[in-house]
Design a protein around this motif. Sequence first.
Motif, PDB file in Angstrom:
ATOM      1  N   SER A 199      73.219  10.155  59.157  1.00 27.35           N
ATOM      2  CA  SER A 199      73.409  11.285  59.113  1.00 27.35           C
ATOM      3  C   SER A 199      72.316  12.018  60.140  1.00 27.35           C
ATOM      4  CB  SER A 199      73.090  12.130  57.799  1.00 27.35           C
ATOM      5  OG  SER A 199      71.631  11.940  57.520  1.00 27.35           O
ATOM      6  N   ASP A 200      71.258  11.697  60.539  1.00 23.80           N
ATOM      7  CA  ASP A 200      70.385  11.980  61.630  1.00 23.80           C
ATOM      8  C   ASP A 200      70.721  11.655  62.766  1.00 23.80           C
ATOM      9  OD1 ASP A 200      68.651  13.318  59.569  1.00 23.80           O
ATOM     10  OD2 ASP A 200      67.225  11.702  59.562  1.00 23.80           O
ATOM     11  N   SER A 201      71.236  10.417  62.955  1.00 22.85           N
ATOM     12  CA  SER A 201      71.883   9.972  64.494  1.00 22.85           C
ATOM     13  C   SER A 201      72.900  10.889  65.035  1.00 22.85           C
ATOM     14  CB  SER A 201      72.181   8.518  64.220  1.00 22.85           C
ATOM     15  OG  SER A 201      72.854   8.124  65.484  1.00 22.85           O
ATOM     16  N   TRP A 202      73.973  11.152  63.686  1.00 18.47           N
ATOM     17  CA  TRP A 202      74.919  12.120  63.974  1.00 18.47           C
ATOM     18  C   TRP A 202      74.657  13.440  64.101  1.00 18.47           C
ATOM     19  CZ3 TRP A 202      78.760  14.837  60.543  1.00 18.47           C
ATOM     20  CH2 TRP A 202      79.790  15.271  61.454  1.00 18.47           C
ATOM     21  N   GLY A 203      73.575  13.745  63.509  1.00 17.43           N
ATOM     22  CA  GLY A 203      73.379  15.200  63.799  1.00 17.43           C
ATOM     23  C   GLY A 203      73.824  16.193  62.322  1.00 17.43           C
ATOM     24  N   MET A 204      74.010  15.785  61.420  1.00 14.20           N
ATOM     25  CA  MET A 204      74.688  16.222  60.289  1.00 14.20           C
ATOM     26  C   MET A 204      73.326  17.115  59.663  1.00 14.20           C
ATOM     27  SD  MET A 204      76.413  13.155  58.129  1.00 14.20           S
ATOM     28  CE  MET A 204      77.653  13.982  57.290  1.00 14.20           C
ATOM     29  N   SER A 257      74.178  12.114  44.488  1.00 16.66           N
ATOM     30  CA  SER A 257      75.070  12.929  44.875  1.00 16.66           C
ATOM     31  C   SER A 257      74.808  13.640  46.185  1.00 16.66           C
ATOM     32  CB  SER A 257      75.363  13.717  43.773  1.00 16.66           C
ATOM     33  OG  SER A 257      74.682  14.767  43.501  1.00 16.66           O
ATOM     34  N   THR A 258      73.462  13.606  46.460  1.00 15.56           N
ATOM     35  CA  THR A 258      73.150  14.194  47.852  1.00 15.56           C
ATOM     36  C   THR A 258      72.054  13.798  48.366  1.00 15.56           C
ATOM     37  OG1 THR A 258      71.920  15.972  46.980  1.00 15.56           O
ATOM     38  CG2 THR A 258      73.991  16.718  47.200  1.00 15.56           C
ATOM     39  N   ILE A 259      72.045  13.447  49.588  1.00 18.82           N
ATOM     40  CA  ILE A 259      71.039  12.713  50.422  1.00 18.82           C
ATOM     41  C   ILE A 259      70.596  13.583  51.733  1.00 18.82           C
ATOM     42  CG2 ILE A 259      70.191  10.725  51.783  1.00 18.82           C
ATOM     43  CD1 ILE A 259      71.981   9.123  50.086  1.00 18.82           C
ATOM     44  N   ASN A 260      69.434  14.339  51.832  1.00 22.32           N
ATOM     45  CA  ASN A 260      69.030  15.033  53.038  1.00 22.32           C
ATOM     46  C   ASN A 260      69.940  16.269  53.193  1.00 22.32           C
ATOM     47  OD1 ASN A 260      66.922  13.487  53.331  1.00 22.32           O
ATOM     48  ND2 ASN A 260      67.282  13.262  55.473  1.00 22.32           N
ATOM     49  N   GLY A 261      70.562  16.758  51.973  1.00 19.43           N
ATOM     50  CA  GLY A 261      71.540  17.935  52.188  1.00 19.43           C
ATOM     51  C   GLY A 261      73.034  17.611  52.415  1.00 19.43           C
ATOM     52  N   ASP A 311      70.832   3.173  67.808  1.00 21.40           N
ATOM     53  CA  ASP A 311      70.214   4.411  67.353  1.00 21.40           C
ATOM     54  C   ASP A 311      69.998   4.287  65.607  1.00 21.40           C
ATOM     55  OD1 ASP A 311      68.833   6.996  67.902  1.00 21.40           O
ATOM     56  OD2 ASP A 311      70.639   7.784  66.857  1.00 21.40           O
ATOM     57  N   ILE A 312      70.988   4.326  65.016  1.00 21.84           N
ATOM     58  CA  ILE A 312      70.956   4.261  63.340  1.00 21.84           C
ATOM     59  C   ILE A 312      69.944   3.119  63.233  1.00 21.84           C
ATOM     60  CG2 ILE A 312      72.204   3.487  61.264  1.00 21.84           C
ATOM     61  CD1 ILE A 312      74.714   4.965  62.835  1.00 21.84           C
ATOM     62  N   LEU A 313      70.128   1.908  63.743  1.00 24.17           N
ATOM     63  CA  LEU A 313      69.192   0.796  63.346  1.00 24.17           C
ATOM     64  C   LEU A 313      67.686   1.436  63.272  1.00 24.17           C
ATOM     65  CD1 LEU A 313      68.725  -2.293  62.362  1.00 24.17           C
ATOM     66  CD2 LEU A 313      68.874  -2.788  64.774  1.00 24.17           C
ATOM     67  N   ARG A 314      67.367   1.889  64.716  1.00 23.88           N
ATOM     68  CA  ARG A 314      66.052   2.260  65.017  1.00 23.88           C
ATOM     69  C   ARG A 314      65.507   3.478  63.788  1.00 23.88           C
ATOM     70  NH1 ARG A 314      64.074   6.850  66.821  1.00 23.88           N
ATOM     71  NH2 ARG A 314      66.372   7.655  67.703  1.00 23.88           N
ATOM     72  N   MET A 315      66.309   4.242  63.652  1.00 25.10           N
ATOM     73  CA  MET A 315      65.861   5.120  62.493  1.00 25.10           C
ATOM     74  C   MET A 315      65.855   4.593  61.090  1.00 25.10           C
ATOM     75  SD  MET A 315      68.223   8.847  63.519  1.00 25.10           S
ATOM     76  CE  MET A 315      67.883   9.593  65.178  1.00 25.10           C
ATOM     77  N   TRP A 316      66.972   3.883  60.842  1.00 23.91           N
ATOM     78  CA  TRP A 316      66.669   3.097  59.509  1.00 23.91           C
ATOM     79  C   TRP A 316      65.625   2.337  59.203  1.00 23.91           C
ATOM     80  CZ3 TRP A 316      70.854  -1.398  58.466  1.00 23.91           C
ATOM     81  CH2 TRP A 316      71.064  -1.540  57.174  1.00 23.91           C
ATOM     82  N   LYS A 374      69.720   0.045  46.470  1.00 21.58           N
ATOM     83  CA  LYS A 374      69.885   1.590  46.821  1.00 21.58           C
ATOM     84  C   LYS A 374      69.144   2.366  47.625  1.00 21.58           C
ATOM     85  CE  LYS A 374      68.070   4.449  43.897  1.00 21.58           C
ATOM     86  NZ  LYS A 374      67.529   5.318  42.686  1.00 21.58           N
ATOM     87  N   ASP A 375      67.685   2.028  47.617  1.00 22.34           N
ATOM     88  CA  ASP A 375      66.739   2.314  48.639  1.00 22.34           C
ATOM     89  C   ASP A 375      67.006   2.076  50.032  1.00 22.34           C
ATOM     90  OD1 ASP A 375      65.251   3.694  46.995  1.00 22.34           O
ATOM     91  OD2 ASP A 375      63.870   1.951  46.444  1.00 22.34           O
ATOM     92  N   VAL A 376      67.517   1.035  50.121  1.00 27.66           N
ATOM     93  CA  VAL A 376      67.895   0.361  51.607  1.00 27.66           C
ATOM     94  C   VAL A 376      69.209   1.243  52.081  1.00 27.66           C
ATOM     95  CG1 VAL A 376      68.746  -1.483  52.672  1.00 27.66           C
ATOM     96  CG2 VAL A 376      66.884  -1.803  51.385  1.00 27.66           C
ATOM     97  N   THR A 377      70.053   1.549  51.086  1.00 26.80           N
ATOM     98  CA  THR A 377      71.238   2.242  51.308  1.00 26.80           C
ATOM     99  C   THR A 377      70.990   3.671  51.643  1.00 26.80           C
ATOM    100  OG1 THR A 377      72.402   0.594  50.119  1.00 26.80           O
ATOM    101  CG2 THR A 377      73.695   2.552  50.758  1.00 26.80           C
ATOM    102  N   THR A 378      70.149   4.244  50.940  1.00 29.18           N
ATOM    103  CA  THR A 378      69.913   5.695  51.027  1.00 29.18           C
ATOM    104  C   THR A 378      68.958   5.854  52.383  1.00 29.18           C
ATOM    105  OG1 THR A 378      69.511   6.255  48.777  1.00 29.18           O
ATOM    106  CG2 THR A 378      68.218   7.586  50.220  1.00 29.18           C
ATOM    107  N   ALA A 379      68.142   4.801  52.980  1.00 31.98           N
ATOM    108  CA  ALA A 379      67.483   5.055  53.977  1.00 31.98           C
ATOM    109  C   ALA A 379      68.342   4.948  55.300  1.00 31.98           C
ATOM    110  CB  ALA A 379      66.704   3.909  54.148  1.00 31.98           C
ATOM    111  N   LEU A 380      69.604   3.845  55.048  1.00 32.33           N
ATOM    112  CA  LEU A 380      70.658   3.753  55.959  1.00 32.33           C
ATOM    113  C   LEU A 380      71.467   5.172  55.984  1.00 32.33           C
ATOM    114  CD1 LEU A 380      72.753   2.447  57.909  1.00 32.33           C
ATOM    115  CD2 LEU A 380      73.838   1.555  55.982  1.00 32.33           C
ATOM    116  N   ILE A 381      71.871   5.984  55.100  1.00 34.31           N
ATOM    117  CA  ILE A 381      72.487   7.102  55.005  1.00 34.31           C
ATOM    118  C   ILE A 381      71.600   8.345  55.871  1.00 34.31           C
ATOM    119  CG2 ILE A 381      73.695   8.772  53.645  1.00 34.31           C
ATOM    120  CD1 ILE A 381      74.269   6.680  51.613  1.00 34.31           C
ATOM    121  N   LYS A 382      70.710   8.297  55.471  1.00 41.11           N
ATOM    122  CA  LYS A 382      69.621   9.069  56.031  1.00 41.11           C
ATOM    123  C   LYS A 382      69.742   9.044  57.741  1.00 41.11           C
ATOM    124  CE  LYS A 382      66.430   9.954  52.445  1.00 41.11           C
ATOM    125  NZ  LYS A 382      64.998   9.749  52.214  1.00 41.11           N
ATOM    126  N   ALA A 383      69.605   7.549  58.080  1.00 35.86           N
ATOM    127  CA  ALA A 383      69.552   7.355  59.584  1.00 35.86           C
ATOM    128  C   ALA A 383      71.152   7.782  60.286  1.00 35.86           C
ATOM    129  CB  ALA A 383      69.439   5.969  59.636  1.00 35.86           C
TER     130      ALA A 383
END
Length: 224
Positions: free
Chosen positions: A219-224, A36-40, A130-135, A208-217
């Motif tokens: 959110s970090d790329s956008w600056g959430m 329900s949450t990933i990195n806040g 940018d998202i791909l790099r962080m992913w 799920k792990d791959v998707t979680t890593a994508l969502i982190k990327a």
Amino acid sequence: MAEHEAHEPTVLVTGFGQFLDIRINPSWEIASLLPSTINGVRIIVHPEPLKAEYHSLLEVHKILEEHRPDIVIHMGLAADREYFAIEKGAERDGYHEIPDEKRKVFTRAETKKVWGKSPARLESTLDLEDILRMWKTNLNSSAGKFKGKEKAIADVRTSDDVGNYVCGFVYYASLEWFWRKYGPQGRRRVLFFHVPNMQGKDDFERGKDVTTALIKAVSDSWGM
């Protein structure tokens, strides 16, 4: 950034249900496993899989209006691929060619009526490179979680081939909603995420792990 500081940042995720001979769609199986949450960041998984039906998918705007998410990630299956990919954009036209699960198409006349004044192509305003790099970085850091023969890093890519079936249709529908709401130069923070044909509990957990890593990327790329 004031627009998204006043509320809890949210990512809306959807997956597709069965279509053609695919009875268990990995996009939905993976989406339904997300926390329900990933990195806040609050993750809202639409509680039912999207139907592989053009006219049903036109209603996606109701989901967007209900949740008003900061970012949307639509997940779908690319059965002919062995890699994960985030898609650059989608076309307005071409959905008259392949019948959906109800054996119906979205005719040229319907396209003109619904989207006639909208652009022939719309793209995400998220920075995919940018998202791909962080992913990839996120996947490297969590490589120990993966099981099986895939030794560490999932094959993840950007793509510009979402197709002219229901995946492309829902991607364009969501991009067009943002285009109407925020204007041609406004934000369209939408992604379509294609997953390979994964089947079984271990595969879904890995997805799920791959998707979680994508969502982190994202959110970090956008600056959430």
